[in-house]
Design an enzyme around this catalytic site. Structure first.
Site, PDB file in Angstrom:
ATOM      1  N   ASP A  93       6.000  -3.963  -9.547  1.00  0.00           N
ATOM      2  CA  ASP A  93       5.101  -4.367  -8.469  1.00  0.00           C
ATOM      3  C   ASP A  93       6.033  -4.981  -7.439  1.00  0.00           C
ATOM      4  O   ASP A  93       6.576  -6.072  -7.665  1.00  0.00           O
ATOM      5  CB  ASP A  93       4.087  -5.410  -8.957  1.00  0.00           C
ATOM      6  CG  ASP A  93       3.142  -5.822  -7.842  1.00  0.00           C
ATOM      7  OD1 ASP A  93       3.601  -5.997  -6.703  1.00  0.00           O
ATOM      8  OD2 ASP A  93       1.937  -5.951  -8.104  1.00  0.00           O
ATOM      9  N   HIS A  94       6.249  -4.284  -6.327  1.00  0.00           N
ATOM     10  CA  HIS A  94       7.334  -4.730  -5.448  1.00  0.00           C
ATOM     11  C   HIS A  94       7.081  -6.112  -4.855  1.00  0.00           C
ATOM     12  O   HIS A  94       8.011  -6.779  -4.415  1.00  0.00           O
ATOM     13  CB  HIS A  94       7.659  -3.683  -4.379  1.00  0.00           C
ATOM     14  CG  HIS A  94       6.687  -3.631  -3.230  1.00  0.00           C
ATOM     15  ND1 HIS A  94       5.494  -2.976  -3.298  1.00  0.00           N
ATOM     16  CD2 HIS A  94       6.735  -4.174  -1.988  1.00  0.00           C
ATOM     17  CE1 HIS A  94       4.856  -3.103  -2.146  1.00  0.00           C
ATOM     18  NE2 HIS A  94       5.590  -3.825  -1.331  1.00  0.00           N
TER      19      HIS A  94
ATOM     20  N   HIS B 282      -0.730  -6.265  -6.226  1.00  0.00           N
ATOM     21  CA  HIS B 282      -0.061  -7.295  -5.425  1.00  0.00           C
ATOM     22  C   HIS B 282      -0.852  -8.612  -5.346  1.00  0.00           C
ATOM     23  O   HIS B 282      -0.304  -9.690  -5.572  1.00  0.00           O
ATOM     24  CB  HIS B 282       0.195  -6.780  -4.008  1.00  0.00           C
ATOM     25  CG  HIS B 282       0.859  -5.437  -3.968  1.00  0.00           C
ATOM     26  ND1 HIS B 282       1.779  -5.031  -4.915  1.00  0.00           N
ATOM     27  CD2 HIS B 282       0.737  -4.393  -3.113  1.00  0.00           C
ATOM     28  CE1 HIS B 282       2.191  -3.805  -4.619  1.00  0.00           C
ATOM     29  NE2 HIS B 282       1.577  -3.393  -3.543  1.00  0.00           N
TER      30      HIS B 282
ATOM     31  N   LYS C 269      -6.687  -2.600   5.772  1.00  0.00           N
ATOM     32  CA  LYS C 269      -5.863  -1.814   6.695  1.00  0.00           C
ATOM     33  C   LYS C 269      -6.499  -1.882   8.072  1.00  0.00           C
ATOM     34  O   LYS C 269      -7.707  -2.114   8.202  1.00  0.00           O
ATOM     35  CB  LYS C 269      -5.816  -0.354   6.237  1.00  0.00           C
ATOM     36  CG  LYS C 269      -5.216  -0.196   4.843  1.00  0.00           C
ATOM     37  CD  LYS C 269      -3.983   0.661   4.863  1.00  0.00           C
ATOM     38  CE  LYS C 269      -3.418   0.874   3.483  1.00  0.00           C
ATOM     39  NZ  LYS C 269      -2.015   0.468   3.361  1.00  0.00           N
TER      40      LYS C 269
HETATM   41  C1  BG6 Z   1       1.896  -0.564  -1.333  1.00  0.00           C
HETATM   42  C2  BG6 Z   1       0.592   0.083  -0.946  1.00  0.00           C
HETATM   43  O1  BG6 Z   1       1.900  -0.858  -2.698  1.00  0.00           O
HETATM   44  O2  BG6 Z   1       2.057  -1.759  -0.596  1.00  0.00           O
HETATM   45  C3  BG6 Z   1       0.535   0.347   0.550  1.00  0.00           C
HETATM   46  O3  BG6 Z   1       0.450   1.307  -1.640  1.00  0.00           O
HETATM   47  C4  BG6 Z   1       0.845  -0.912   1.330  1.00  0.00           C
HETATM   48  O4  BG6 Z   1      -0.722   0.866   0.934  1.00  0.00           O
HETATM   49  C5  BG6 Z   1       2.109  -1.578   0.806  1.00  0.00           C
HETATM   50  O5  BG6 Z   1       0.989  -0.578   2.688  1.00  0.00           O
HETATM   51  C6  BG6 Z   1       2.294  -2.944   1.432  1.00  0.00           C
HETATM   52  O6  BG6 Z   1       3.541  -3.449   1.059  1.00  0.00           O
HETATM   53  P1  BG6 Z   1       4.305  -4.467   1.997  1.00  0.00           P
HETATM   54  O7  BG6 Z   1       5.533  -4.819   1.242  1.00  0.00           O
HETATM   55  O8  BG6 Z   1       4.574  -3.719   3.283  1.00  0.00           O
HETATM   56  O9  BG6 Z   1       3.387  -5.604   2.219  1.00  0.00           O
END
Ligand code: BG6
Length: 499
Positions: A185-186, A248, A348
């Site tokens: 989960d980045h 997230h 979004k």
């Molecule tokens: C991803 C989603 O996991 O996270 C995207 O699939 C989203 O839809 C993105 O835009 C958001 O990541 P960050 O790091 O730009 O907040």
């Protein structure tokens, strides 16, 4: 993180090697790691894909991604040429054992060449449909066997619902041990997200008030200006709850609400995180509308530019009932948080791109100042800014200069930019470095994935089974459906005033 001379020789196999994630995130992150001396002295990146590509063509394409997305790629063409020598392309069908036996041979060859045992990392950067296929073949080809030397990295989405997540976890665990599986989960790789633990548990100041006695409510927002871009096909099947909340936002909730860890041990921290999900009060199917709000953007204006509605985006059904906005009200039923609402929202095509957590403290128990001194009174609050601002802001009351006792809200601000001279690494750099280090702290265990799905299933089921009726219910460029504000207003609460 270990430096290059401490890391074992490593083969990095990327399934989906000619795809967007590899180009945009993975190779730029590996390149930056190499520039920070955090790649092993011996490494090889084998990009596996179905396209017809030569090594050179792939390297040229990846160089474009590195120049665009890596922190250091733009200026370092010479370094890139050295780095790119370690990248090769292998065309292969993910459904054929031969693709994997060739990989096994390549690993054996590199072991011989480097005269050392090789650490194998298999990264699934493919469409999710392949997540259940690749681990089986890796198992059959014997590539998963060596528990200490083979790891698999799984991108989200990990399942589409609880049932499919369980099925995927079962396939993974039939071929790999849990200690070999790194579910990404980045958000957990972001510096500011990791800083939530540092802030809470490295400072004795806030922990005593981090509970129901002092905290009135908590809001968490991940707001995006972008629409669904080129991902309409995927997104229309997913929606905001699956795309952002299941992973997230619930990870943020875990870090904000968890109990202090006893040690900085991966499983200890992961246990504490999953405990939060187990304590979240289940959302009753019959009362989903009291706890959850969904929205979908229609046509609107964003920064003076007209933008289309969600249903007009590429690869999206013109009758889609997929939500592009979701808000939830959750309660964590334990001693610390009983009765404190946690409001989560994401959407979004909102007016501003930012992620933040706001801890709203209770008002003073007795208001002793005269009414006229506190007309602009705001109870103290703490804002944990995840992005694009990276830092922490404490809002409190101060005396306005002058003869009278007038109170005004003021802010005390810490920013990464001003406090540290070094740039923050990208989340993927941190996470890929941790995989090479074999440190699973920032990755999601099977039980946590399943607990997150379990929590959302009532909402997903009820939303899937009922027509939202009023979609689109917010204009692109607005702050989402009115019902999301009402969700808080009913309790006298509000989303962050910054918004
Ligand atoms: C991803 C989603 O996991 O996270 C995207 O699939 C989203 O839809 C993105 O835009 C958001 O990541 P960050 O790091 O730009 O907040």
């Amino acid at each position: 993180m270990k430096t290059n001379d401490q890391l074992e020789p490593t083969v990095f196999v990327i399934f989906g090697g000619s795809g967007d994630l590899t180009w945009r995130k993975l190779v730029p992150a590996l390149f930056d790691l190499s520039q920070d001396r955090s790649m092993p002295a011996h490494f090889s990146v084998i990009a596996v894909g179905r396209a017809d590509l030569s090594d050179d063509k792939l390297r040229r394409r990846l160089h474009g991604g590195v120049k665009k997305f890596s922190r250091q790629g733009m200026l370092k063409t010479g370094e890139w040429i050295k780095f790119a020598k370690n990248i090769s392309y292998q065309k292969g069908d993910y459904n054929k054992l031969q693709t994997y036996t060739v990989l096994a041979e390549q690993c054996a060859k590199l072991e011989k060449e480097w005269g050392a045992k090789v650490h194998r990392i298999f990264y699934m950067a493919t469409p999710p449909i392949m997540f259940g296929v690749i681990p089986k073949f890796l198992g059959q080809a014997g590539l998963a066997r060596d528990r200490q030397w083979a790891q698999i990295v799984v991108e989200k989405p990990i399942g589409h619902d609880l049932k499919s997540a369980r099925a995927l976890n079962a396939i993974l665990s039939a071929n790999f041990e849990e200690s070999q599986i790194f579910r990404i989960d980045h958000y957990l790789g972001k510096e500011t997200v990791q800083n939530i633990l540092a802030f809470r548990f490295a400072n004795p100041l806030f922990e005593p008030i981090w509970n129901r006695r002092y905290v009135d409510y908590v809001t968490m927002t991940v707001a995006e200006k972008v629409g669904v871009e080129q991902r309409g096909g995927y997104y229309d099947q997913a929606g905001a709850l699956r795309d952002m909340v299941q992973n997230h936002l619930l990870q943020l909730l875990c870090l904000v609400a968890m109990e202090p860890m006893v040690s900085f041990n991966a499983d200890e921290i992961r246990n504490k995180r999953v405990d939060v999900l187990h304590a979240v009060r289940p959302i009753p199917r019959g009362a989903v509308q009291k706890y959850a709000v969904r929205g979908q953007y229609g046509r609107g204006t964003l920064h003076a530019k007209k933008v289309c509605g969600y249903r007009q985006e590429n690869d999206v059904s013109s009758h889609s009932k997929t939500e592009t906005f979701a808000a939830l009200k959750l309660f964590v039923d334990n001693w610390r948080w009983q009765g404190v609402p946690f409001y989560l929202r994401t959407g979004k095509r909102l007016p501003r791109q930012f992620s933040e957590v706001v801890i709203q403290f209770r008002s003073v128990p007795h208001q002793s100042f005269p009414a006229e001194s506190s007309r602009e009174w705001h109870p103290a609050r703490l804002v944990l800014s995840i992005q694009p601002e990276e830092g922490i802001v404490m809002g409190f009351q101060a005396k306005y200069p002058g003869p009278k006792m007038l109170l005004r809200p003021v802010e005390m601000r810490f920013t990464y930019k001003d406090s540290f001279a070094v740039p923050s690494p990208e989340a993927y750099e941190t996470l890929l470095g941790d995989v090479m280090d074999n440190d699973p702290t920032l990755f999601i265990r099977a039980d946590q994935v399943e607990a997150a799905w379990q929590l959302l299933m009532p909402v997903l089921d009820v939303w899937a089974g009922s027509n939202p009726g009023n979609f689109p219910n917010y204009a692109a460029g607005s702050w989402g459906p009115r019902a999301a504000d009402e969700l808080l207003a009913r309790e006298g609460h509000a989303w962050s005033p910054i918004a």
